[in-house]
Scaffold this active site. Structure first.
Site, PDB file in Angstrom:
ATOM      1  N   LYS A 188       0.831  -1.214   0.000  1.00 44.23           N
ATOM      2  CA  LYS A 188       0.000   0.000   0.000  1.00 44.23           C
ATOM      3  C   LYS A 188       0.868   1.269   0.000  1.00 44.23           C
ATOM      4  O   LYS A 188       0.620   2.189  -0.753  1.00 44.23           O
ATOM      5  CB  LYS A 188      -0.906   0.068   1.252  1.00 44.23           C
ATOM      6  CG  LYS A 188      -1.921  -1.022   1.374  1.00 44.23           C
ATOM      7  CD  LYS A 188      -2.834  -0.771   2.569  1.00 44.23           C
ATOM      8  CE  LYS A 188      -2.118  -0.717   3.895  1.00 44.23           C
ATOM      9  NZ  LYS A 188      -1.590  -2.015   4.375  1.00 44.23           N
ATOM     10  N   ARG A 210      -9.403   1.490   8.778  1.00 46.34           N
ATOM     11  CA  ARG A 210      -9.072   0.096   9.078  1.00 46.34           C
ATOM     12  C   ARG A 210     -10.185  -0.579   9.862  1.00 46.34           C
ATOM     13  O   ARG A 210     -10.088  -1.768  10.169  1.00 46.34           O
ATOM     14  CB  ARG A 210      -7.796   0.056   9.915  1.00 46.34           C
ATOM     15  CG  ARG A 210      -6.544  -0.288   9.154  1.00 46.34           C
ATOM     16  CD  ARG A 210      -5.370  -0.106  10.083  1.00 46.34           C
ATOM     17  NE  ARG A 210      -4.276  -0.954   9.755  1.00 46.34           N
ATOM     18  CZ  ARG A 210      -3.168  -0.519   9.154  1.00 46.34           C
ATOM     19  NH1 ARG A 210      -3.039   0.734   8.781  1.00 46.34           N
ATOM     20  NH2 ARG A 210      -2.192  -1.350   8.921  1.00 46.34           N
ATOM     21  N   ARG A 226      11.738  -7.033   4.386  1.00 45.38           N
ATOM     22  CA  ARG A 226      11.791  -5.581   4.660  1.00 45.38           C
ATOM     23  C   ARG A 226      12.606  -5.311   5.942  1.00 45.38           C
ATOM     24  O   ARG A 226      13.428  -4.404   5.969  1.00 45.38           O
ATOM     25  CB  ARG A 226      10.361  -5.042   4.815  1.00 45.38           C
ATOM     26  CG  ARG A 226      10.274  -3.568   5.136  1.00 45.38           C
ATOM     27  CD  ARG A 226       8.890  -3.030   4.876  1.00 45.38           C
ATOM     28  NE  ARG A 226       7.972  -3.242   5.976  1.00 45.38           N
ATOM     29  CZ  ARG A 226       6.657  -2.999   5.927  1.00 45.38           C
ATOM     30  NH1 ARG A 226       6.111  -2.580   4.802  1.00 45.38           N
ATOM     31  NH2 ARG A 226       5.899  -3.193   6.970  1.00 45.38           N
ATOM     32  N   ARG A 251      11.230  -1.649  12.162  1.00 46.80           N
ATOM     33  CA  ARG A 251       9.945  -1.375  12.826  1.00 46.80           C
ATOM     34  C   ARG A 251       9.679  -2.399  13.921  1.00 46.80           C
ATOM     35  O   ARG A 251       9.897  -3.588  13.715  1.00 46.80           O
ATOM     36  CB  ARG A 251       8.816  -1.412  11.790  1.00 46.80           C
ATOM     37  CG  ARG A 251       8.584  -0.081  11.108  1.00 46.80           C
ATOM     38  CD  ARG A 251       7.588  -0.205   9.996  1.00 46.80           C
ATOM     39  NE  ARG A 251       6.318  -0.841  10.382  1.00 46.80           N
ATOM     40  CZ  ARG A 251       5.252  -0.866   9.624  1.00 46.80           C
ATOM     41  NH1 ARG A 251       5.282  -0.280   8.439  1.00 46.80           N
ATOM     42  NH2 ARG A 251       4.154  -1.451  10.024  1.00 46.80           N
ATOM     43  N   ARG A 263      -1.168  -8.592  13.409  1.00 46.18           N
ATOM     44  CA  ARG A 263      -1.576  -7.602  12.398  1.00 46.18           C
ATOM     45  C   ARG A 263      -2.472  -8.244  11.337  1.00 46.18           C
ATOM     46  O   ARG A 263      -3.445  -7.641  10.879  1.00 46.18           O
ATOM     47  CB  ARG A 263      -0.344  -6.983  11.742  1.00 46.18           C
ATOM     48  CG  ARG A 263       0.321  -5.949  12.648  1.00 46.18           C
ATOM     49  CD  ARG A 263       1.778  -5.748  12.284  1.00 46.18           C
ATOM     50  NE  ARG A 263       1.983  -5.044  11.032  1.00 46.18           N
ATOM     51  CZ  ARG A 263       3.141  -5.042  10.381  1.00 46.18           C
ATOM     52  NH1 ARG A 263       4.178  -5.695  10.845  1.00 46.18           N
ATOM     53  NH2 ARG A 263       3.262  -4.363   9.257  1.00 46.18           N
TER      54      ARG A 263
HETATM   55  P1  ADP Z   1       1.004  -2.049   7.843  1.00 42.56           P
HETATM   56  O1  ADP Z   1       0.110  -1.632   6.714  1.00 42.56           O
HETATM   57  O2  ADP Z   1       2.206  -2.767   7.374  1.00 42.56           O
HETATM   58  O3  ADP Z   1       0.306  -2.782   8.947  1.00 42.56           O
HETATM   59  P2  ADP Z   1       1.140   0.679   8.911  1.00 42.56           P
HETATM   60  O4  ADP Z   1       2.384   1.488   8.926  1.00 42.56           O
HETATM   61  O5  ADP Z   1       0.025   1.119   8.033  1.00 42.56           O
HETATM   62  O6  ADP Z   1       1.637  -0.779   8.546  1.00 42.56           O
HETATM   63  O7  ADP Z   1       0.541   0.543  10.402  1.00 42.56           O
HETATM   64  C1  ADP Z   1       1.341   0.169  11.476  1.00 42.56           C
HETATM   65  C2  ADP Z   1       0.504   0.075  12.750  1.00 42.56           C
HETATM   66  O8  ADP Z   1      -0.048   1.368  13.057  1.00 42.56           O
HETATM   67  C3  ADP Z   1      -0.718  -0.838  12.693  1.00 42.56           C
HETATM   68  O9  ADP Z   1      -0.410  -2.186  12.941  1.00 42.56           O
HETATM   69  C4  ADP Z   1      -1.585  -0.236  13.826  1.00 42.56           C
HETATM   70  O10 ADP Z   1      -1.110  -0.586  15.105  1.00 42.56           O
HETATM   71  C5  ADP Z   1      -1.345   1.256  13.641  1.00 42.56           C
HETATM   72  N1  ADP Z   1      -2.335   1.863  12.704  1.00 42.56           N
HETATM   73  C6  ADP Z   1      -2.084   2.376  11.474  1.00 42.56           C
HETATM   74  N2  ADP Z   1      -3.206   2.834  10.912  1.00 42.56           N
HETATM   75  C7  ADP Z   1      -4.211   2.601  11.805  1.00 42.56           C
HETATM   76  C8  ADP Z   1      -5.613   2.827  11.802  1.00 42.56           C
HETATM   77  N3  ADP Z   1      -6.241   3.400  10.754  1.00 42.56           N
HETATM   78  N4  ADP Z   1      -6.323   2.462  12.900  1.00 42.56           N
HETATM   79  C9  ADP Z   1      -5.738   1.886  13.952  1.00 42.56           C
HETATM   80  N5  ADP Z   1      -4.423   1.630  14.031  1.00 42.56           N
HETATM   81  C10 ADP Z   1      -3.650   1.978  12.956  1.00 42.56           C
END
Ligand code: ADP
Length: 207
Positions: free
Chosen positions: A13, A88, A127, A139, A150
């Site tokens: 994404k 999400r 990654r 990360r 996740r």
């Molecule tokens: P990925 O798509 O690889 O899971 P992101 O960088 O988008 O990684 O998100 C990392 C973490 O940030 C998620 O696992 C969650 O804990 C938090 N997060 C990101 N976006 C949201 C969201 N819209 N609602 C709740 N938690 C979020």
């Protein structure tokens, strides 16, 4: 254009959102990046979010929704945005719909990247290894245990959004297993199909 990128962790994404954002001249709004910035500041909210994220769970809707709604109301997002990692949950999707409706705006499309689970794990391990080799910080949630959580969070809380946006006639699904450039081309192909407006957005030609 107002777009949402939907897909499991590791689906690509972020990579694709950055490419679309550059080409369309709209900001990429990544809630993961926003939250990591909040965590880095060490505020109370940041401290709470840090542990939740490291476990691979989702942070509360209230924290994320407010940040996103502020960003999309900024002048930089007046001509559109690409949401990467948001919404999400159904609650987040409804909050976004409400805010857009109040502003008399609508979404143009939800772009879903489909990738099988076995590949996601490989990608995330790769990654993390690459980041380490480049001397970057890995990360805290790029490890098999957090990834499992996740993926579960994705399946139970985020996957239902595909139906939500399909019903709204906004969902466009692209195979995220193809090479990066081909995924980008397929996403633009979907956007070109959208409206006559897309044709005027210089979306012609290959990436
Ligand atoms: P990925 O798509 O690889 O899971 P992101 O960088 O988008 O990684 O998100 C990392 C973490 O940030 C998620 O696992 C969650 O804990 C938090 N997060 C990101 N976006 C949201 C969201 N819209 N609602 C709740 N938690 C979020």
């Amino acid at each position: 254009m107002r777009l949402i990128m939907l897909g499991p962790p590791g689906a690509g994404k972020g990579t694709q959102a950055a490419r679309l954002a550059e080409r369309l001249g709209v900001p990429q709004l990544s809630t993961g990046d926003m939250l990591r910035a909040v965590v880095a500041k060490g505020s109370l909210v940041g401290l709470a979010a840090r542990d939740v994220m490291a476990r691979g769970e989702l942070v509360g809707d209230d924290i994320v929704v407010n940040s996103v709604l502020e960003c999309i109301a900024e002048p930089g997002a007046a001509s559109g945005f690409i949401l990467d990692g948001f919404p999400r949950t159904l609650g987040q999707a409804r909050a976004l719909d409400e805010a857009l409706e109040q502003a008399r705006l609508g979404l143009d499309a939800v772009l879903e990247l489909k990738v099988v689970e076995a590949v996601l794990l490989d990608r995330i391990i790769y990654r993390a290894r690459e980041a380490k080799a480049a001397g970057q910080r890995v990360r805290s949630d790029d490890n098999p245990e957090a990834l499992k959580v996740r993926l579960e969070a994705y399946q139970t809380q985020t996957q239902p959004l595909a139906d939500y946006y399909r019903t709204a006639g906004l969902l466009h699904t692209v195979d995220g297993l193809m090479p990066i450039d081909q995924v980008t081309s397929s996403l633009f192909a979907e956007l070109r199909l959208l409206t006559p407006v897309a044709g005027s957005l210089h979306l012609t030609g290959d990436i």
